[in-house]
Design an enzyme around this catalytic site. Structure first.
Site, PDB file in Angstrom:
ATOM      1  N   LYS A  70      39.723  38.419  43.370  1.00 39.51           N
ATOM      2  CA  LYS A  70      38.828  39.195  42.506  1.00 39.51           C
ATOM      3  C   LYS A  70      38.665  40.651  42.945  1.00 39.51           C
ATOM      4  O   LYS A  70      38.430  41.519  42.118  1.00 39.51           O
ATOM      5  CB  LYS A  70      37.458  38.504  42.418  1.00 39.51           C
ATOM      6  CG  LYS A  70      37.550  37.169  41.686  1.00 39.51           C
ATOM      7  CD  LYS A  70      36.255  36.382  41.716  1.00 39.51           C
ATOM      8  CE  LYS A  70      35.210  37.017  40.852  1.00 39.51           C
ATOM      9  NZ  LYS A  70      34.047  36.116  40.665  1.00 39.51           N
ATOM     10  N   ASP A 107      31.110  38.609  35.191  1.00 38.85           N
ATOM     11  CA  ASP A 107      30.180  37.795  35.989  1.00 38.85           C
ATOM     12  C   ASP A 107      28.725  38.199  35.746  1.00 38.85           C
ATOM     13  O   ASP A 107      27.844  37.338  35.626  1.00 38.85           O
ATOM     14  CB  ASP A 107      30.503  37.926  37.486  1.00 38.85           C
ATOM     15  CG  ASP A 107      31.722  37.113  37.889  1.00 38.85           C
ATOM     16  OD1 ASP A 107      32.030  36.107  37.224  1.00 38.85           O
ATOM     17  OD2 ASP A 107      32.374  37.498  38.887  1.00 38.85           O
TER      18      ASP A 107
END
Ligand code: ATR
Length: 278
Positions: A70, A107
């Site tokens: 990520k 997110d």
């Protein structure tokens, strides 16, 4: 008849077998009877860039990223969304027609959308929040709470230095609280969030007494294995509103699915059951 191949998407990680994302996207593809496939992609980190660059040529429209990719993606993505740059990681890649890579982070969106959908009376701007933990997940939580108007975020972490790094990054609305003062810091908050890995199956419990938190403070946990963590169980027992962490996982998946498969999917109880049932 079109000879366009069906759109492909997936989740890249190392390891990747634990990921619930194939089940989640697979449920939506079946539910809407859409052509396309969503697959787990186990990629050895040493091949990460080469493998990702090849995916558009194979018919992939994009992928989700999980551990350990990520943060790495930001070093070679062709463009990075503002929110991914702010959070410092990307979980959703969209491949453009020319094969270039847009790295985005959903997110923070997933975190706040989960609260807004499941606790519609809660208002981020109405009071201070207490955030436990200053790791990668905390960055997404902080950025989304700040953009939703949180007036103050009390941030507490076992390693204080990591809180300081996040305060430097996110600014004046962050107040640092020592880890051993975190229970007192729940006084007057309208939200308590666990972003640490404590309470997750296989890890130690989060030892946190909610005694100082108002009874109407919303309590949530980004841990979703188990669904009802010790923190959520104790919050529920004293009458606090509670939202579990599975919704964050589900809502973060919505923008990617829409980009790759062309339809904004719905989040409902059937989806939660499909994810939990197997
Ligand atoms: P993630 O990206 O999932 O947030 P991470 O960056 O490794 O993962 O962060 C894990 C978080 O859990 C951190 O806040 C970590 O605290 P430290 O920064 O002090 O390591 C917290 N955490 C993990 N184990 C912990 C423990 N036993 N006690 C207190 N906090 C813990």
């Amino acid at each position: 008849m079109s000879d366009q191949p069906p759109p492909l998407a997936g989740v890249a990680g190392w390891p990747v077998s634990h990921s619930l994302s194939p089940r989640l996207h697979g449920h939506w593809l079946a539910r809407y009877n859409l052509p396309g496939f969503y697959v787990p992609l186990g990629i050895d980190p040493k091949n990460f860039e080469t493998a990702i660059r090849a995916l558009p040529m194979l018919g992939f429209k994009g992928v989700n990223l999980t551990i350990p990719f990520k943060e790495t993606i930001l070093s070679f993505a062709d463009s990075v969304s503002d929110r991914a740059a702010l959070i410092g990681s990307a979980n959703t890649l969209v491949f453009r027609e020319d094969g270039s890579i847009l790295a985005d982070s959903t997110d923070g969106f997933g975190f706040i959308e989960n609260l807004q959908q499941n606790a519609p009376n809660w208002d981020a701007s109405a009071g201070p929040a207490l955030v436990l933990g200053a790791g990668g997940a905390s960055r997404a939580v902080l950025s989304s709470l700040l953009s939703a108007g949180a007036p103050e975020i009390r941030l507490t972490n076992r390693t204080r230095q990591r809180s300081e790094i996040l305060k430097d990054h996110f600014g004046a609305r962050i107040t640092i609280v020592d880890w051993n003062q975190s229970e007192e810091a729940a006084d007057g908050v309208n939200l308590v969030v666990n972003t640490t890995s404590l309470g997750m199956k296989g890890n130690a419990e989060l030892a946190f007494n909610l005694g100082d938190a108002p009874e109407n403070a919303l309590v949530t946990d980004i841990v979703y294995t188990p669904l009802e963590t010790g923190l959520l169980a104790s919050a529920r027992a004293r009458g606090n509103p509670v939202v579990d962490g599975l919704g964050m996982l589900i809502f973060q998946a919505v923008p990617g699915f829409e980009s790759w498969f062309g339809m904004r999917p719905e989040v409902d109880q059937a989806l939660r059951e499909a994810i939990l049932s197997k």
